[in-house]
Design a protein around this motif. Structure first.
Motif, PDB file in Angstrom:
ATOM      1  N   UNK A 186       0.842  -1.190   0.000  1.00 33.61           N
ATOM      2  CA  UNK A 186       0.000   0.000   0.000  1.00 33.61           C
ATOM      3  C   UNK A 186       0.884   1.249   0.000  1.00 33.61           C
ATOM      4  N   UNK A 187       0.322   2.417  -0.278  1.00 38.25           N
ATOM      5  CA  UNK A 187       1.134   3.641  -0.310  1.00 38.25           C
ATOM      6  C   UNK A 187       1.852   3.892   1.015  1.00 38.25           C
ATOM      7  N   UNK A 188       2.979   4.579   0.931  1.00 35.32           N
ATOM      8  CA  UNK A 188       3.762   4.880   2.129  1.00 35.32           C
ATOM      9  C   UNK A 188       2.996   5.814   3.057  1.00 35.32           C
ATOM     10  N   UNK A 189       3.052   5.491   4.349  1.00 38.45           N
ATOM     11  CA  UNK A 189       2.498   6.377   5.366  1.00 38.45           C
ATOM     12  C   UNK A 189       3.337   6.233   6.624  1.00 38.45           C
ATOM     13  N   UNK A 190       2.828   6.685   7.745  1.00 36.73           N
ATOM     14  CA  UNK A 190       3.620   6.724   8.972  1.00 36.73           C
ATOM     15  C   UNK A 190       4.003   5.330   9.478  1.00 36.73           C
ATOM     16  N   UNK A 191       3.261   4.297   9.068  1.00 31.48           N
ATOM     17  CA  UNK A 191       3.536   2.959   9.588  1.00 31.48           C
ATOM     18  C   UNK A 191       4.273   2.044   8.631  1.00 31.48           C
ATOM     19  N   UNK A 192       4.796   2.588   7.537  1.00 29.93           N
ATOM     20  CA  UNK A 192       5.460   1.734   6.546  1.00 29.93           C
ATOM     21  C   UNK A 192       6.977   1.881   6.615  1.00 29.93           C
ATOM     22  N   UNK A 193       7.661   0.895   6.039  1.00 30.23           N
ATOM     23  CA  UNK A 193       9.120   0.882   6.004  1.00 30.23           C
ATOM     24  C   UNK A 193       9.588   0.760   4.554  1.00 30.23           C
ATOM     25  N   UNK A 194      10.779   1.253   4.314  1.00 25.64           N
ATOM     26  CA  UNK A 194      11.387   1.117   2.987  1.00 25.64           C
ATOM     27  C   UNK A 194      11.745  -0.355   2.761  1.00 25.64           C
ATOM     28  N   UNK A 195      11.455  -0.849   1.575  1.00 22.58           N
ATOM     29  CA  UNK A 195      11.830  -2.216   1.224  1.00 22.58           C
ATOM     30  C   UNK A 195      13.201  -2.187   0.552  1.00 22.58           C
ATOM     31  N   UNK A 196      14.110  -2.997   1.041  1.00 26.97           N
ATOM     32  CA  UNK A 196      15.477  -2.984   0.517  1.00 26.97           C
ATOM     33  C   UNK A 196      15.519  -3.555  -0.895  1.00 26.97           C
ATOM     34  N   UNK A 197      16.540  -3.168  -1.652  1.00 26.05           N
ATOM     35  CA  UNK A 197      16.698  -3.667  -3.022  1.00 26.05           C
ATOM     36  C   UNK A 197      16.879  -5.187  -3.069  1.00 26.05           C
ATOM     37  N   UNK A 198      17.696  -5.784  -2.179  1.00 23.97           N
ATOM     38  CA  UNK A 198      17.803  -7.250  -2.202  1.00 23.97           C
ATOM     39  C   UNK A 198      16.468  -7.940  -1.939  1.00 23.97           C
ATOM     40  N   UNK A 199      15.653  -7.357  -1.059  1.00 21.05           N
ATOM     41  CA  UNK A 199      14.342  -7.934  -0.755  1.00 21.05           C
ATOM     42  C   UNK A 199      13.425  -7.827  -1.974  1.00 21.05           C
ATOM     43  N   UNK A 200      13.378  -6.657  -2.595  1.00 24.94           N
ATOM     44  CA  UNK A 200      12.541  -6.464  -3.782  1.00 24.94           C
ATOM     45  C   UNK A 200      12.987  -7.365  -4.930  1.00 24.94           C
ATOM     46  N   UNK A 201      14.285  -7.611  -5.001  1.00 26.14           N
ATOM     47  CA  UNK A 201      14.829  -8.420  -6.094  1.00 26.14           C
ATOM     48  C   UNK A 201      14.367  -9.868  -6.017  1.00 26.14           C
ATOM     49  N   UNK A 202      13.907 -10.293  -4.843  1.00 27.76           N
ATOM     50  CA  UNK A 202      13.427 -11.671  -4.689  1.00 27.76           C
ATOM     51  C   UNK A 202      12.000 -11.841  -5.203  1.00 27.76           C
ATOM     52  N   UNK A 203      11.325 -10.754  -5.503  1.00 27.79           N
ATOM     53  CA  UNK A 203       9.986 -10.851  -6.081  1.00 27.79           C
ATOM     54  C   UNK A 203      10.119 -10.856  -7.597  1.00 27.79           C
ATOM     55  N   UNK A 204       9.673 -11.936  -8.207  1.00 27.79           N
ATOM     56  CA  UNK A 204       9.897 -12.117  -9.637  1.00 27.79           C
ATOM     57  C   UNK A 204       9.135 -11.148 -10.511  1.00 27.79           C
ATOM     58  N   UNK A 205       7.980 -10.693 -10.039  1.00 28.04           N
ATOM     59  CA  UNK A 205       7.133  -9.855 -10.881  1.00 28.04           C
ATOM     60  C   UNK A 205       6.286  -8.959  -9.983  1.00 28.04           C
TER      61      UNK A 205
END
Length: 575
Positions: A186-205
């Motif tokens: 969901x969109x960034x707000x006060x309760x969200x965290x940045x997703x790291x590039x290595x973590x995002x890279x594990x999602x194929x699509x």
């Protein structure tokens, strides 16, 4: 599951039934379409198919082995609901069971709530640490709702699952052999965290979820109110496929063929995003195109790609481009992938993994839309790939050991304005442009034409020992590929006969006894290699009527095993 053998078309029809039912029952309504161009083998023309974008990409995620998709969009877009309903229809699991395994992201999500806890009674009485794994870990269909509300620590735990297929808690480790994962952002707000590039890279699509249009809302409002009446799991969301069926589909998807052109195009995408004439972008943090790296560079033009991208693409992206392209080709009933199929999938495989230069991304008509910006970048890459076509032909002639006299001169004409030619193709050609390489390459070609398996195996074994031979790795892969083409054979049988198959093979190949036992022990896909043979075993399930696929390839040992399997009455050879 179906008890008949070799029903690939029936399985494909069932997947289409899931797509059609989802639309017909208005389980997910959205206006956006996916236009797919591909080369139709029957008509020999480029054909266009129009499919629902979000639904199709989510379905493709189910067709790819051990896959993970990010559904990116605003609150209330139906992301989690769609993931649940597809889980019901693809795995025949009840909606309640799927719901019980959903992880709801929030900052206070601890390791115990995420993956497991200790059995306290046993710990207190016997002092033993026995882990009770959470449903999210053990269930095949996994959903993470609002993954960007997970802390970096929780992300690291999931990273282990996505990267290695294992989860560790205390001293216990569980292997996740097969899974299908859906995660929403969901969109960034006060309760969200940045997703790291290595973590995002594990999602194929990934797929963007925009809000429904007026016509969509009209359909949604005129439909049944599921909060009032619920969903009828027998009619609206029926069980259509089982996990065993999905394992069989994965096997068929993996068999889809692709050409050297597709191979080169995938390489071109990765390298266009990665190459730089000044630095290695993968190993620098502060110096990048957005901070002035490209100032005064010969390649800093509107037509080039490198000056618009701060990050690089990993090898995983190349593999995912191929995997999801295979899935789309299988869904469309195409036997071979072409460049257009890859280009259709590419924006969704790349966008969430890439950091574009903000000033370019924010310009009209993109205004920060990474998916549309990626599509435009990929159009440019495809044009440049077409212009570079002669360079690939020249390189291939060198690889085969039969270059023309003026090939290197022609190749160097592209060097000034093409980073791939300059940093990939020319160095490769120079490495094999010697007296030693061509004779071996020509030997491989000749043996391949004659179907001389023994000669191919002999060349491969010689190369395995010649560690300093130029382009040795590529030549070994070439011989393996040719041996595969000459000998590959597929078989299918029911799991109830696994002990007989195991015994018949082990009687002739005693060294395969234990590997075969392990391969047949659970639902999994496992490769068994010997010096002269490759066996791939796909166990779709452990019920008596579950299907088991065996593919063999290699040298003389593979031919010997093929003769054994051909004489077994309970195993069927697949054409």
């Amino acid at each position: 599951m179906s008890t008949k053998l070799g029903e690939e078309d029936l399985l494909r029809k069932k997947v289409w039934k899931i797509i059609n039912l989802t639309q017909a029952n208005q389980l997910f309504v959205h206006y956006k379409d996916l236009s797919i161009k591909y080369f139709a083998e029957k008509s020999k023309k480029v054909t266009t198919s129009i499919l629902p974008e979000i639904l199709t990409l989510c379905v493709l995620n189910a067709l790819v082995p051990n896959s993970a998709i990010l559904l990116v969009g605003g609150h209330g877009g139906g992301k989690t609901t769609l993931s649940k309903l597809l889980g019901r229809m693809f795995t025949a699991t009840s909606l309640n069971d799927i719901e019980s395994s959903i992880i709801r992201g929030h900052p206070q999500l601890t390791e115990e709530k995420l993956i497991g806890t200790l059995k306290l009674g046993k710990l207190m009485k016997e002092g033993e640490e026995e882990v009770v794994w959470r449903h999210f870990v053990t269930n095949f269909w996994k959903i993470i709702d609002e993954v960007n509300r997970l802390t970096p620590y929780a992300q690291d735990i999931l990273l282990s699952l996505l990267a290695e297929g294992t989860v560790k808690y205390y001293d216990s480790i569980i292997s996740i052999n097969k899974y299908c994962l859906f995660a929403t952002i969901n969109p960034h707000d006060i309760g969200t965290f940045e997703l790291s590039q290595p973590f995002l890279d594990r999602f194929g699509i990934s797929v963007p979820i925009t809000m429904p249009a007026s016509h969509d809302l009209q359909l949604i409002l005129s439909g049944k109110d599921e909060k009032y009446s619920g969903l009828d799991e027998l009619v609206q969301v029926p069980e259509i496929l089982f996990i065993d069926d999905l394992m069989e589909i994965w096997y068929y998807v993996n068999r889809i063929q692709f050409s050297s052109e597709v191979n080169n195009f995938i390489h071109a995408i990765i390298r266009e995003f990665t190459l730089c004439s000044r630095i290695d972008k993968g190993n620098t943090e502060d110096i990048k195109p957005s901070t002035g790296l490209c100032t005064g560079c010969h390649f800093n033009t509107a037509q080039n790609i490198c000056n618009k991208i701060d990050s690089i693409l990993s090898v995983r992206v190349a593999k995912d481009l191929l995997r999801y392209s295979k899935a789309l080709a299988w869904l469309l009933g195409i036997n071979n992938i072409d460049v257009n199929i890859v280009n259709t999938i590419a924006p969704y495989v790349i966008s969430h993994r890439t950091k574009y230069v903000k000033r370019d991304l924010d310009k009209s008509p993109y205004f920060g839309n990474k998916y549309e910006f990626s599509k435009n970048i990929l159009k440019t890459i495809q044009k440049r790939f077409k212009n570079r076509e002669i360079c690939y032909h020249i390189t291939e002639r060198f690889r085969e050991g039969n270059p023309k006299d003026n090939d290197l001169t022609e190749l160097k004409k592209f060097e000034k304005n093409d980073l791939i030619v300059k940093y990939d193709l020319i160095p490769f050609v120079n490495s094999i442009n010697n007296k030693e390489y061509p004779p071996i390459a020509q030997e491989i070609q000749e043996a391949s034409k004659k179907g001389d398996i023994n000669k191919l195996a002999e060349i491969r074994n010689t190369l395995m020992e010649e560690i300093n031979f130029p382009n040795r790795g590529d030549l070994i892969e070439w011989t393996n590929r040719e041996l595969y083409k000459q000998t590959v054979t597929d078989y299918v049988f029911k799991y109830q006969f696994n002990k007989e198959v195991w015994a018949d093979i082990a009687a002739e190949f005693s060294k395969l006894d234990q590997p075969l036992k392990e391969a047949f022990s659970q639902r999994q896909t496992k490769q068994i290699r010997t010096e002269d043979m490759l066996i791939e075993i796909n166990v779709t399930g452990t019920k008596e009527d579950s299907l088991v696929n065996i593919q063999i390839s290699g040298g003389s040992e593979a031919l010997k095993l093929r003769d054994i399997l051909n004489n077994l009455s309970y195993i069927q050879k697949e054409e």
